[in-house]
Design a protein around this motif. Structure first.
Motif, mmCIF file in Angstrom:
data_model
loop_
_atom_site.group_PDB
_atom_site.id
_atom_site.type_symbol
_atom_site.label_atom_id
_atom_site.label_comp_id
_atom_site.label_asym_id
_atom_site.label_seq_id
_atom_site.Cartn_x
_atom_site.Cartn_y
_atom_site.Cartn_z
ATOM 1 N N ASN A 1 42.748 42.501 73.744
ATOM 2 C CA ASN A 1 44.344 43.680 74.126
ATOM 3 C C ASN A 1 45.009 43.586 73.223
ATOM 4 N N VAL A 2 45.143 42.722 72.404
ATOM 5 C CA VAL A 2 45.699 42.961 71.390
ATOM 6 C C VAL A 2 45.175 41.400 69.960
ATOM 7 N N THR A 3 46.004 41.744 69.025
ATOM 8 C CA THR A 3 45.146 41.446 67.487
ATOM 9 C C THR A 3 45.801 40.270 67.961
ATOM 10 N N SER A 4 44.226 39.619 67.893
ATOM 11 C CA SER A 4 44.771 37.722 67.878
ATOM 12 C C SER A 4 45.951 37.435 66.438
ATOM 13 N N HIS A 5 46.087 36.192 67.462
ATOM 14 C CA HIS A 5 47.188 35.935 66.567
ATOM 15 C C HIS A 5 47.623 34.454 66.631
ATOM 16 N N ALA A 6 48.378 33.745 65.525
ATOM 17 C CA ALA A 6 49.125 32.836 65.935
ATOM 18 C C ALA A 6 50.177 32.891 66.682
ATOM 19 N N ASN B 1 37.103 42.594 58.254
ATOM 20 C CA ASN B 1 37.921 43.887 57.758
ATOM 21 C C ASN B 1 39.315 44.258 58.786
ATOM 22 N N GLY B 2 38.720 42.970 59.587
ATOM 23 C CA GLY B 2 40.401 43.079 60.849
ATOM 24 C C GLY B 2 42.119 42.702 59.916
ATOM 25 N N SER B 3 42.413 42.767 60.940
ATOM 26 C CA SER B 3 43.898 42.192 60.640
ATOM 27 C C SER B 3 44.441 41.418 61.147
ATOM 28 N N GLU B 4 43.813 40.039 61.650
ATOM 29 C CA GLU B 4 43.621 39.292 62.174
ATOM 30 C C GLU B 4 44.058 38.155 60.781
ATOM 31 N N GLU B 5 45.360 38.018 61.328
ATOM 32 C CA GLU B 5 45.823 36.488 60.478
ATOM 33 C C GLU B 5 44.981 35.418 60.366
ATOM 34 N N LEU B 6 45.231 34.651 59.158
ATOM 35 C CA LEU B 6 44.836 33.472 59.618
ATOM 36 C C LEU B 6 44.802 32.311 60.326
ATOM 37 N N ASN C 1 38.850 29.328 58.754
ATOM 38 C CA ASN C 1 39.155 30.944 57.369
ATOM 39 C C ASN C 1 38.421 31.309 56.637
ATOM 40 N N ALA C 2 37.229 30.096 56.419
ATOM 41 C CA ALA C 2 36.572 29.707 54.687
ATOM 42 C C ALA C 2 35.741 31.231 55.017
ATOM 43 N N TRP C 3 35.517 31.834 56.313
ATOM 44 C CA TRP C 3 34.098 33.045 56.358
ATOM 45 C C TRP C 3 34.767 34.192 55.631
ATOM 46 N N ARG C 4 35.846 34.228 55.679
ATOM 47 C CA ARG C 4 37.081 35.354 55.441
ATOM 48 C C ARG C 4 36.941 35.300 54.311
#
Length: 328
Positions: free
Chosen positions: A300-305, A278-283, A269-272
């Motif tokens: 096809n959907v936002t990457s997520h936990a 500017n994406g909406s992906e959670e950490l 996550n450090a790069w963010r």
């Protein structure tokens, strides 16, 4: 980073003498067969000589495969069955990325699997056979239910020939036994030791992969390495991003940034932190046994936990028997 495997091997962990026949066959194809020290002689061969001895095409179906060497329990580099080392905390405690693909088992399941009897036979016969009474437990843990089986993109459909009506059930078990259950155990073990583990499930089907195969083994590699041009794929395979939407390229850029960030900072996550994405992906959360989560990389959907609890019964059964049943 652990891709295509984990500390607990996907096959039985072999003893050194298990490869004696392969070794002797290779030696017999070289001038080293009469050498005082065959091993030293082999080490002195040119790459061309050694390759010619190993890669021999044979029309004999019973010919020994001399290219299938796997890790060996040598008492040195691999000191014990790795499931024992994991349980004892005998591993290098550094942060890791460990993951697998949603449909790993479609590439490792035998076929056709038409009936429960077919699956039972495949479980109890062959190199990775399990005892009959254990196979009965596995059949309960892996029901014939397309709604919970892998290759989710098929919905409730059952594959036809050459896969078979229960291929998805079989692929669920074989994918878990070789890759996904050991991946989950790895994440649990690192978290229990207080060492960061970033765990993932890749869930995007590249170009050229049939729907019945789904998100099978190796398909994340082009995404991780940002191989948008598909270098190395033709003429054997279709470039993975060919005729795919921008979402697929964005996913690759996102994954590549996470991997590079981990290499540089041991934190994907450090790069963010600099606001370069500017994406909406959670950490991507580090694994926590009190709230286990893997990260789903999807186009096809936002990457997520997501909760890392799917197929819990089957994977717990596999991991509890890594030593006694799977011998690894």
């Amino acid at each position: 980073m652990m891709q295509s495997g984990n500390p607990v091997h996907f096959n039985r962990l072999n003893d050194p003498l298990d490869y004696a026949n392969q070794y002797n066959t290779i030696v017999s194809r070289t001038p080293c067969v009469n050498a005082t020290s065959q091993l030293e002689c082999l080490r002195g061969l040119s790459a061309e000589q050694y390759n010619a001895a190993v890669n021999v095409t044979s029309v004999n179906a019973t010919a020994i495969n001399t290219t299938g060497f796997m890790p060996v329990l040598d008492g040195d580099f691999i000191q014990k069955r790795t499931s024992i080392q994991m349980a004892n905390g005998e591993f290098v405690k550094v942060p890791i990325i460990s993951g697998a693909n949603s449909d790993e088992g479609s590439g490792f399941s035998p076929s056709p699997v038409e009936t429960t009897e077919d699956l039972y036979k495949f479980m109890t016969v062959g190199q990775n056979a399990v005892p009959p009474e254990f196979a009965d437990k596995l059949l309960e843990a892996y029901p014939d239910d397309p709604s919970v089986n892998v290759i989710a993109n098929l919905g409730d459909a059952r594959p036809g020939f050459p896969f078979g009506a229960q291929f998805r059930r079989s692929a669920s078990y074989f994918g878990d036994s070789v890759f996904i259950a050991p991946r989950r155990l790895t994440c649990q073990t690192w978290a229990a030791a207080g060492v960061p583990a970033y765990c993932y499930r890749f869930n995007a089907i590249p170009a050229g992969i049939p729907g019945v195969i789904g998100v099978t083994h190796f398909q994340e590699v082009a995404f991780v390495f940002l191989n948008l041009m598909g270098v190395g794929y033709p003429p054997v395979s279709i470039p993975p991003f060919e005729n795919k939407t921008q979402n697929y390229r964005d996913l690759s850029k996102f994954m590549n940034s996470n991997w590079v960030s981990f290499v540089h900072d041991l934190d994907p996550n450090a790069w963010r932190e600099g606001g370069v994405w500017n994406g909406s992906e959670e950490l991507w959360p580090a694994y926590d046994n009190a709230n286990p989560q893997d990260y789903v990389f999807d186009a096809n959907v936002t990457s997520h936990a997501e909760p890392d609890t799917w197929r819990k019964e089957g994977m717990e059964l596999i991991n509890a028997n890594n030593l006694e049943v799977y011998e690894r």
